[in-house]
Design a protein around this motif. Sequence first.
Motif, PDB file in Angstrom:
ATOM      1  N   ARG A 107     -21.908   5.615 -18.275  1.00 60.48           N
ATOM      2  CA  ARG A 107     -22.489   4.964 -19.454  1.00 60.48           C
ATOM      3  C   ARG A 107     -22.330   5.835 -20.692  1.00 60.48           C
ATOM      4  O   ARG A 107     -22.019   5.341 -21.776  1.00 60.48           O
ATOM      5  N   SER A 108     -22.563   7.140 -20.561  1.00 61.35           N
ATOM      6  CA  SER A 108     -22.448   8.022 -21.721  1.00 61.35           C
ATOM      7  C   SER A 108     -21.003   8.091 -22.207  1.00 61.35           C
ATOM      8  O   SER A 108     -20.747   8.076 -23.416  1.00 61.35           O
ATOM      9  N   GLN A 109     -20.044   8.146 -21.278  1.00 58.87           N
ATOM     10  CA  GLN A 109     -18.636   8.159 -21.684  1.00 58.87           C
ATOM     11  C   GLN A 109     -18.250   6.844 -22.355  1.00 58.87           C
ATOM     12  O   GLN A 109     -17.473   6.831 -23.308  1.00 58.87           O
ATOM     13  N   THR A 110     -18.790   5.742 -21.870  1.00 60.78           N
ATOM     14  CA  THR A 110     -18.504   4.442 -22.472  1.00 60.78           C
ATOM     15  C   THR A 110     -19.043   4.379 -23.897  1.00 60.78           C
ATOM     16  O   THR A 110     -18.367   3.881 -24.800  1.00 60.78           O
ATOM     17  N   ILE A 111     -20.248   4.883 -24.103  1.00 60.75           N
ATOM     18  CA  ILE A 111     -20.843   4.874 -25.443  1.00 60.75           C
ATOM     19  C   ILE A 111     -20.031   5.737 -26.403  1.00 60.75           C
ATOM     20  O   ILE A 111     -19.766   5.344 -27.546  1.00 60.75           O
ATOM     21  N   VAL A 112     -19.592   6.904 -25.941  1.00 58.79           N
ATOM     22  CA  VAL A 112     -18.795   7.797 -26.788  1.00 58.79           C
ATOM     23  C   VAL A 112     -17.458   7.149 -27.133  1.00 58.79           C
ATOM     24  O   VAL A 112     -17.017   7.163 -28.288  1.00 58.79           O
ATOM     25  N   LYS A 113     -16.805   6.548 -26.151  1.00 55.98           N
ATOM     26  CA  LYS A 113     -15.507   5.908 -26.400  1.00 55.98           C
ATOM     27  C   LYS A 113     -15.661   4.738 -27.353  1.00 55.98           C
ATOM     28  O   LYS A 113     -14.831   4.523 -28.241  1.00 55.98           O
ATOM     29  N   LYS A 114     -16.729   3.962 -27.197  1.00 56.90           N
ATOM     30  CA  LYS A 114     -16.982   2.830 -28.078  1.00 56.90           C
ATOM     31  C   LYS A 114     -17.192   3.306 -29.513  1.00 56.90           C
ATOM     32  O   LYS A 114     -16.675   2.701 -30.460  1.00 56.90           O
ATOM     33  N   ALA A 115     -17.916   4.404 -29.687  1.00 55.80           N
ATOM     34  CA  ALA A 115     -18.140   4.953 -31.027  1.00 55.80           C
ATOM     35  C   ALA A 115     -16.831   5.435 -31.645  1.00 55.80           C
ATOM     36  O   ALA A 115     -16.586   5.224 -32.847  1.00 55.80           O
ATOM     37  N   GLY A 143     -28.749  12.533  -1.439  1.00 57.90           N
ATOM     38  CA  GLY A 143     -27.586  12.956  -2.234  1.00 57.90           C
ATOM     39  C   GLY A 143     -26.799  11.763  -2.750  1.00 57.90           C
ATOM     40  O   GLY A 143     -26.370  11.738  -3.907  1.00 57.90           O
ATOM     41  N   ILE A 144     -26.587  10.777  -1.906  1.00 60.94           N
ATOM     42  CA  ILE A 144     -25.866   9.573  -2.328  1.00 60.94           C
ATOM     43  C   ILE A 144     -26.659   8.826  -3.401  1.00 60.94           C
ATOM     44  O   ILE A 144     -26.101   8.385  -4.404  1.00 60.94           O
ATOM     45  N   PHE A 145     -27.973   8.725  -3.202  1.00 62.29           N
ATOM     46  CA  PHE A 145     -28.822   8.011  -4.161  1.00 62.29           C
ATOM     47  C   PHE A 145     -28.788   8.689  -5.532  1.00 62.29           C
ATOM     48  O   PHE A 145     -28.511   8.053  -6.558  1.00 62.29           O
ATOM     49  N   PHE A 146     -29.073   9.998  -5.565  1.00 61.83           N
ATOM     50  CA  PHE A 146     -29.088  10.711  -6.841  1.00 61.83           C
ATOM     51  C   PHE A 146     -27.683  10.880  -7.424  1.00 61.83           C
ATOM     52  O   PHE A 146     -27.501  10.886  -8.639  1.00 61.83           O
ATOM     53  N   GLY A 147     -26.702  10.982  -6.566  1.00 61.69           N
ATOM     54  CA  GLY A 147     -25.318  11.038  -7.051  1.00 61.69           C
ATOM     55  C   GLY A 147     -24.908   9.746  -7.726  1.00 61.69           C
ATOM     56  O   GLY A 147     -24.212   9.757  -8.758  1.00 61.69           O
ATOM     57  N   THR A 148     -25.356   8.623  -7.161  1.00 65.70           N
ATOM     58  CA  THR A 148     -25.058   7.328  -7.772  1.00 65.70           C
ATOM     59  C   THR A 148     -25.710   7.216  -9.134  1.00 65.70           C
ATOM     60  O   THR A 148     -25.089   6.763 -10.105  1.00 65.70           O
ATOM     61  N   ILE A 149     -26.959   7.636  -9.229  1.00 59.06           N
ATOM     62  CA  ILE A 149     -27.659   7.600 -10.522  1.00 59.06           C
ATOM     63  C   ILE A 149     -26.944   8.500 -11.537  1.00 59.06           C
ATOM     64  O   ILE A 149     -26.756   8.123 -12.697  1.00 59.06           O
ATOM     65  N   LEU A 150     -26.542   9.679 -11.116  1.00 60.89           N
ATOM     66  CA  LEU A 150     -25.822  10.602 -11.997  1.00 60.89           C
ATOM     67  C   LEU A 150     -24.489  10.004 -12.456  1.00 60.89           C
ATOM     68  O   LEU A 150     -24.129  10.088 -13.636  1.00 60.89           O
ATOM     69  N   MET A 151     -23.759   9.389 -11.542  1.00 61.26           N
ATOM     70  CA  MET A 151     -22.476   8.776 -11.890  1.00 61.26           C
ATOM     71  C   MET A 151     -22.667   7.645 -12.899  1.00 61.26           C
ATOM     72  O   MET A 151     -21.892   7.510 -13.854  1.00 61.26           O
ATOM     73  N   ILE A 152     -23.692   6.828 -12.687  1.00 57.99           N
ATOM     74  CA  ILE A 152     -23.960   5.734 -13.627  1.00 57.99           C
ATOM     75  C   ILE A 152     -24.269   6.296 -15.004  1.00 57.99           C
ATOM     76  O   ILE A 152     -23.771   5.809 -16.024  1.00 57.99           O
ATOM     77  N   PHE A 153     -25.079   7.339 -15.056  1.00 56.57           N
ATOM     78  CA  PHE A 153     -25.413   7.968 -16.337  1.00 56.57           C
ATOM     79  C   PHE A 153     -24.166   8.508 -17.024  1.00 56.57           C
ATOM     80  O   PHE A 153     -23.958   8.305 -18.223  1.00 56.57           O
ATOM     81  N   LEU A 154     -23.310   9.208 -16.280  1.00 53.57           N
ATOM     82  CA  LEU A 154     -22.090   9.782 -16.864  1.00 53.57           C
ATOM     83  C   LEU A 154     -21.136   8.694 -17.354  1.00 53.57           C
ATOM     84  O   LEU A 154     -20.548   8.804 -18.440  1.00 53.57           O
TER      85      LEU A 154
END
Length: 78
Positions: free
Chosen positions: A24-32, A11-22
Amino acid sequence: MSEPIYLTTLGIFFGTILMIFLIRSQTIVKKARLQADSEESYRLLAERAVAAEEATAAALADLKIRIVAIEKVLKDVE
């Protein structure tokens, strides 16, 4: 390895991957969004510059007409 520890680790492993994905996606949207806002402000600045240039050209044309009239009056006075 006991089952709760195994599931918690997964859970911690996949949660970390999910958090990184979220994140990064929010950063890309904000940058745009910031880039779009920046482009909009540059467009508005360019429009104001064009309007100021047109106003200056109109004022110079008016001054040219006045100078021609003044030259005419000066020639008539001579």
